[in-house]
Design an enzyme around this catalytic site. Structure first.
Site, PDB file in Angstrom:
ATOM      1  N   ARG A  36       0.856  -1.213   0.094  1.00 37.01           N
ATOM      2  CA  ARG A  36      -0.156  -0.126  -0.019  1.00 37.01           C
ATOM      3  C   ARG A  36       0.792   1.083   0.004  1.00 37.01           C
ATOM      4  O   ARG A  36       0.339   2.260  -0.596  1.00 37.01           O
ATOM      5  CB  ARG A  36      -1.071   0.026   0.996  1.00 37.01           C
ATOM      6  CG  ARG A  36      -2.146  -1.015   0.962  1.00 37.01           C
ATOM      7  CD  ARG A  36      -2.879  -0.832   2.108  1.00 37.01           C
ATOM      8  NE  ARG A  36      -4.424  -1.648   1.656  1.00 37.01           N
ATOM      9  CZ  ARG A  36      -5.248  -1.824   2.298  1.00 37.01           C
ATOM     10  NH1 ARG A  36      -5.053  -1.729   3.790  1.00 37.01           N
ATOM     11  NH2 ARG A  36      -6.432  -2.488   1.880  1.00 37.01           N
ATOM     12  N   GLY A 353      -7.911  -7.311   0.104  1.00 32.50           N
ATOM     13  CA  GLY A 353      -8.070  -8.106   1.298  1.00 32.50           C
ATOM     14  C   GLY A 353      -7.490  -9.560   1.292  1.00 32.50           C
ATOM     15  O   GLY A 353      -6.267  -9.816   0.742  1.00 32.50           O
ATOM     16  N   GLY A 376     -13.356  -3.557   0.756  1.00 39.22           N
ATOM     17  CA  GLY A 376     -14.791  -3.124   0.779  1.00 39.22           C
ATOM     18  C   GLY A 376     -15.040  -2.352  -0.268  1.00 39.22           C
ATOM     19  O   GLY A 376     -16.135  -2.289  -0.986  1.00 39.22           O
TER      20      GLY A 376
END
Ligand code: AMP
Length: 394
Positions: A36, A353, A376
């Site tokens: 990330r 995820g 999400g």
């Protein structure tokens, strides 16, 4: 919407919302995977190379009661400094941040402490957003993983910049890849859905029924489907309150001629543990005291066949408890099948995820078309929703 690539950053102080919510070891607090941080680098460098300075805002973990050293962005400071190959200033409070930005020169970077340490972030406080807005001249949102949340540092902060707000390079890439599937998927389009809970995935399945040709169901959610069809599922995970919605989905799929594939067989165990005794049973006939923890060998072949004939693939959620070796074979086979289909020319998008963790665990991240940084957020895009973090940039 203002295009990031066309914006002049010369002498501008850019507030950049990123997603530095990296996984860390709970004991040593060491970063386990810096994907990330890496993913935000092109946007940061673009601004710096364009003559601007950068004020970074990010959330990190889920601190409940204000500042918590285990959720401090100081944990990512060293890695960020190394990856950027330049010093990064750090501000713990808004006061420190305000002082630091006064002296911030072109080419310099300031990292502000975890936005969730500031009261009002998750509630979407306008006052907090206004305080953040004072830190810069323009706003860029590159935090795709948080784009489905209306928080102070995402939607509210954008509202303080009528024109000078835009998506960063990562956000552009994420939405482009999702749109590639959503707007005109090359068929056959197979969606592979797994993970523990059906309730999280009901809306995405409903929306996918209108665009996918095949939906492969694995993981714990497969047993609610099996039960809805009259199967015996033993002690497997089930959401009884979702049986009615699952039946509706199965009916709708028939009407729309979308094939729903349930695993023919299941690796079931006598308990929920890594070394529990296990055996293979038909998914529709799991004995009373056993619980399904992975798809079985026949299901691996069954799903592989569907995946290999696909031109477009979306994968979200593992096929079993892939964290434990004894129940990781299903997820591993599916990851390999997706990589193989990609080699044959399919476009494959892996939801963030657990699915991203799975392709990474099997060293296949570079053999699929795109691994999303959003879990999400990606799900909500495929539910057909407009993400508030993106809407606020218009
Ligand atoms: P989700 O957050 O809903 O995508 O679920 C991911 C989690 O589901 C992973 O941690 C898996 O270990 C877990 N999982 C997958 N299959 C099963 C299963 N058959 N029974 C229980 N948990 C499962």
């Amino acid at each position: 919407m203002q295009l990031f690539n066309d914006y002049s950053f010369e002498s501008k102080r850019a507030i950049l919302r990123v997603d530095f919510n990296v996984p860390i070891d709970k004991e040593s607090l060491e970063i386990q995977d810096d994907k990330r941080i890496q993913a935000a680098l092109p946007t940061i460098k673009f601004i710096l190379n364009g003559g601007g300075s950068v004020v970074l805002l990010s959330h990190f973990g889920r601190p409940k009661n204000g500042p918590d050293p285990r959720a401090s962005l100081r944990i990512v400071l060293n890695r960020l400094t190394a990856l950027l190959d330049r010093p990064v200033h750090f501000a713990e409070t808004l006061e420190e941040a305000n002082n630091a930005v006064q002296g911030l020169q072109s080419g310099e970077v300031l990292l502000v402490e975890n936005v969730r340490f500031f009261p009002g972030e998750t509630e979407g406080s306008i006052e907090l957003a206004q305080n953040f807005a004072r830190l810069g001249d323009c706003y860029i949102n590159d935090a795709f993983g948080s784009a489905h949340r209306a928080h102070a540092s995402t939607t509210q902060l954008a509202s303080f910049f009528p024109k000078d707000k835009m998506m960063g390079l990562l956000m552009q890439e994420e939405t482009r890849n999702a749109q590639h599937i959503l707007s005109n998927p090359k068929r056959p389009f197979t969606a592979i859905l797994g993970g523990a809970k059906v309730s999280d995935k009901i809306m995405i399945i409903e929306n996918l029924l209108t665009i996918a040709s095949d939906i492969v169901i694995g993981g714990g959610m497969a047993y609610t489907f099996s039960k809805a069809l009259g199967g015996a599922i033993g002690n497997s995970l089930v959401e009884d309150e979702r049986l009615a919605s699952v039946k509706q989905i199965l009916d709708k799929a028939k009407t729309l001629e979308v094939k729903i594939h349930l695993p023919e067989d299941t690796v079931a165990a006598v308990g929920f543990s890594a070394d529990a005794k296990n055996e293979v049973f038909p998914t529709f006939a799991i004995p009373d005291t056993w619980m399904g923890l992975d798809i079985g060998p026949k299901a691996r072949e069954q799903f592989t066949e569907v995946i290999l004939q696909s031109n477009t693939i979306l994968w979200n959620g593992p096929m079993g408890v892939f964290e434990w070796d004894a129940f990781s074979q299903g997820t591993k086979h599916i990851a390999h099948a997706v990589a193989e289909a990609t080699k044959l020319g399919a476009f494959s998008l892996i939801g963030g995820g657990d699915s991203a963790a799975a392709v990474s665990k099997f060293n296949l991240s570079d053999q699929v078309s795109y691994v999303s940084t959003g879990g999400g957020a990606l799900l909500e895009l495929f539910e057909g929703k407009e993400l508030p973090g993106i809407k606020a940039l218009r």
